[in-house]
Scaffold this motif. Structure first.
Motif, PDB file in Angstrom:
ATOM      1  N   SER A  79      76.002  61.407  39.614  1.00 18.22           N
ATOM      2  CA  SER A  79      74.800  60.702  39.704  1.00 18.22           C
ATOM      3  C   SER A  79      73.868  60.960  40.822  1.00 18.22           C
ATOM      4  O   SER A  79      72.742  60.457  41.175  1.00 18.22           O
ATOM      5  N   GLY A  80      74.459  62.102  41.436  1.00 18.51           N
ATOM      6  CA  GLY A  80      73.450  62.436  42.770  1.00 18.51           C
ATOM      7  C   GLY A  80      72.390  63.364  42.564  1.00 18.51           C
ATOM      8  O   GLY A  80      71.932  63.502  41.203  1.00 18.51           O
ATOM      9  N   ASP A  81      71.823  63.919  43.576  1.00 22.12           N
ATOM     10  CA  ASP A  81      71.000  64.911  43.359  1.00 22.12           C
ATOM     11  C   ASP A  81      71.085  66.097  42.769  1.00 22.12           C
ATOM     12  O   ASP A  81      72.123  66.899  43.145  1.00 22.12           O
ATOM     13  N   PRO A  82      70.691  66.550  41.619  1.00 21.00           N
ATOM     14  CA  PRO A  82      71.163  67.774  40.972  1.00 21.00           C
ATOM     15  C   PRO A  82      70.825  68.889  41.642  1.00 21.00           C
ATOM     16  O   PRO A  82      71.705  69.894  41.556  1.00 21.00           O
ATOM     17  N   GLU A  83      69.909  68.933  42.500  1.00 22.53           N
ATOM     18  CA  GLU A  83      69.477  70.181  43.498  1.00 22.53           C
ATOM     19  C   GLU A  83      70.817  70.447  44.281  1.00 22.53           C
ATOM     20  O   GLU A  83      71.073  71.645  45.128  1.00 22.53           O
ATOM     21  N   ALA A  84      71.434  69.220  44.887  1.00 19.21           N
ATOM     22  CA  ALA A  84      72.604  69.379  45.815  1.00 19.21           C
ATOM     23  C   ALA A  84      74.102  69.589  44.945  1.00 19.21           C
ATOM     24  O   ALA A  84      74.924  69.355  45.476  1.00 19.21           O
ATOM     25  N   PHE A  85      74.127  69.674  43.755  1.00 21.60           N
ATOM     26  CA  PHE A  85      75.377  69.798  42.985  1.00 21.60           C
ATOM     27  C   PHE A  85      76.299  70.887  43.405  1.00 21.60           C
ATOM     28  O   PHE A  85      77.272  70.500  43.817  1.00 21.60           O
ATOM     29  N   ARG A  86      75.625  71.766  44.020  1.00 18.34           N
ATOM     30  CA  ARG A  86      76.847  73.068  44.334  1.00 18.34           C
ATOM     31  C   ARG A  86      77.104  72.365  45.883  1.00 18.34           C
ATOM     32  O   ARG A  86      78.392  73.014  45.905  1.00 18.34           O
ATOM     33  N   ASP A  87      76.348  71.818  46.762  1.00 20.58           N
ATOM     34  CA  ASP A  87      76.908  71.321  47.740  1.00 20.58           C
ATOM     35  C   ASP A  87      78.021  70.281  47.576  1.00 20.58           C
ATOM     36  O   ASP A  87      79.153  70.261  48.331  1.00 20.58           O
ATOM     37  N   TYR A  88      77.979  69.360  46.528  1.00 22.58           N
ATOM     38  CA  TYR A  88      79.047  68.401  46.338  1.00 22.58           C
ATOM     39  C   TYR A  88      80.336  69.405  45.959  1.00 22.58           C
ATOM     40  O   TYR A  88      81.627  68.790  46.099  1.00 22.58           O
ATOM     41  N   LEU A  89      80.097  70.413  45.066  1.00 23.31           N
ATOM     42  CA  LEU A  89      81.195  71.198  44.638  1.00 23.31           C
ATOM     43  C   LEU A  89      81.827  72.124  45.821  1.00 23.31           C
ATOM     44  O   LEU A  89      83.081  72.003  45.674  1.00 23.31           O
ATOM     45  N   PHE A  90      80.994  72.354  46.754  1.00 22.20           N
ATOM     46  CA  PHE A  90      81.477  73.248  47.698  1.00 22.20           C
ATOM     47  C   PHE A  90      82.691  72.292  48.673  1.00 22.20           C
ATOM     48  O   PHE A  90      83.902  72.770  48.911  1.00 22.20           O
ATOM     49  N   TYR A  91      82.258  71.034  48.864  1.00 21.48           N
ATOM     50  CA  TYR A  91      83.234  70.128  49.402  1.00 21.48           C
ATOM     51  C   TYR A  91      84.337  69.578  48.780  1.00 21.48           C
ATOM     52  O   TYR A  91      85.407  69.265  49.137  1.00 21.48           O
ATOM     53  N   LEU A  92      84.144  69.773  47.444  1.00 24.09           N
ATOM     54  CA  LEU A  92      85.148  69.378  46.539  1.00 24.09           C
ATOM     55  C   LEU A  92      86.214  70.578  46.568  1.00 24.09           C
ATOM     56  O   LEU A  92      87.576  70.061  46.565  1.00 24.09           O
ATOM     57  N   ILE A  93      85.924  71.643  46.477  1.00 25.49           N
ATOM     58  CA  ILE A  93      86.678  72.654  46.744  1.00 25.49           C
ATOM     59  C   ILE A  93      87.562  72.597  48.066  1.00 25.49           C
ATOM     60  O   ILE A  93      88.614  72.769  48.272  1.00 25.49           O
ATOM     61  N   ILE A  94      87.111  72.381  49.306  1.00 26.20           N
ATOM     62  CA  ILE A  94      87.504  72.149  50.476  1.00 26.20           C
ATOM     63  C   ILE A  94      88.526  71.138  50.421  1.00 26.20           C
ATOM     64  O   ILE A  94      89.602  71.258  51.066  1.00 26.20           O
ATOM     65  N   VAL A  95      88.310  69.830  50.074  1.00 23.67           N
ATOM     66  CA  VAL A  95      89.106  68.717  50.129  1.00 23.67           C
ATOM     67  C   VAL A  95      90.184  68.804  49.104  1.00 23.67           C
ATOM     68  O   VAL A  95      91.505  68.686  49.408  1.00 23.67           O
TER      69      VAL A  95
END
Length: 150
Positions: A68-84
């Motif tokens: 539901s977030g900003d589609p432009e920031a999708f990769r940022d969300y994925l980046f932190y999902l990888i780390i966590v």
């Protein structure tokens, strides 16, 4: 490579910073005004916590942002999902997120390094599991032989 990844994984939030972001997030939720940026900043802060319960909360927020977030920031969300997910030793999930990220940005060196790190950790964890199972089987075999010889 491994030193760079471990530096990313060891970047911890201070207790005061965690408290500040928690209060800001909770207030925004109470006011019904929790925007995408507030949710993301809180998730990033939780991802930098030393507490695994905070990591689980970060995953929940980041996965919600992926939908539901900003589609432009999708990769940022994925980046932190990888780390966590790496911090939680869920290497399979971390690798799934890395694969999705690299489909968007194949030349991202940080994510390539995180992916390699997660693959190595997953392999080592699997090898330790096999060693434990092998040791248990060997011990059980020795016990059976000891009882047979009596």
């Amino acid at each position: 490579m491994e030193e760079r990844v471990e530096a990313m994984l060891d970047s911890n939030v201070t207790n005061s910073e965690l408290k500040l972001h928690t209060e800001k997030f909770n207030q925004a939720m109470r006011d019904g005004k929790c925007d995408v940026d507030t949710k993301f900043q809180y998730a990033v802060t939780l991802s930098r916590s030393r507490i695994s319960a905070d990591h689980h909360r970060a995953i929940t927020l980041l996965e919600d942002l992926c939908v539901s977030g900003d589609p432009e920031a999708f990769r940022d969300y994925l980046f932190y999902l990888i780390i966590v997910n790496i911090k939680l030793h869920d290497y399979v999930r971390a690798l799934e997120c890395a694969k999705k990220f690299l489909e968007i940005e194949p030349s991202n060196r940080q994510v390539q390094d995180l992916k390699t790190y997660a693959e190595k950790k997953r392999f080592n964890t699997g090898m330790k599991g096999l060693a434990i199972v092998g040791g248990v089987a060997l011990a059980a075999g020795a016990l059976v032989m000891a009882f047979k010889n009596k």
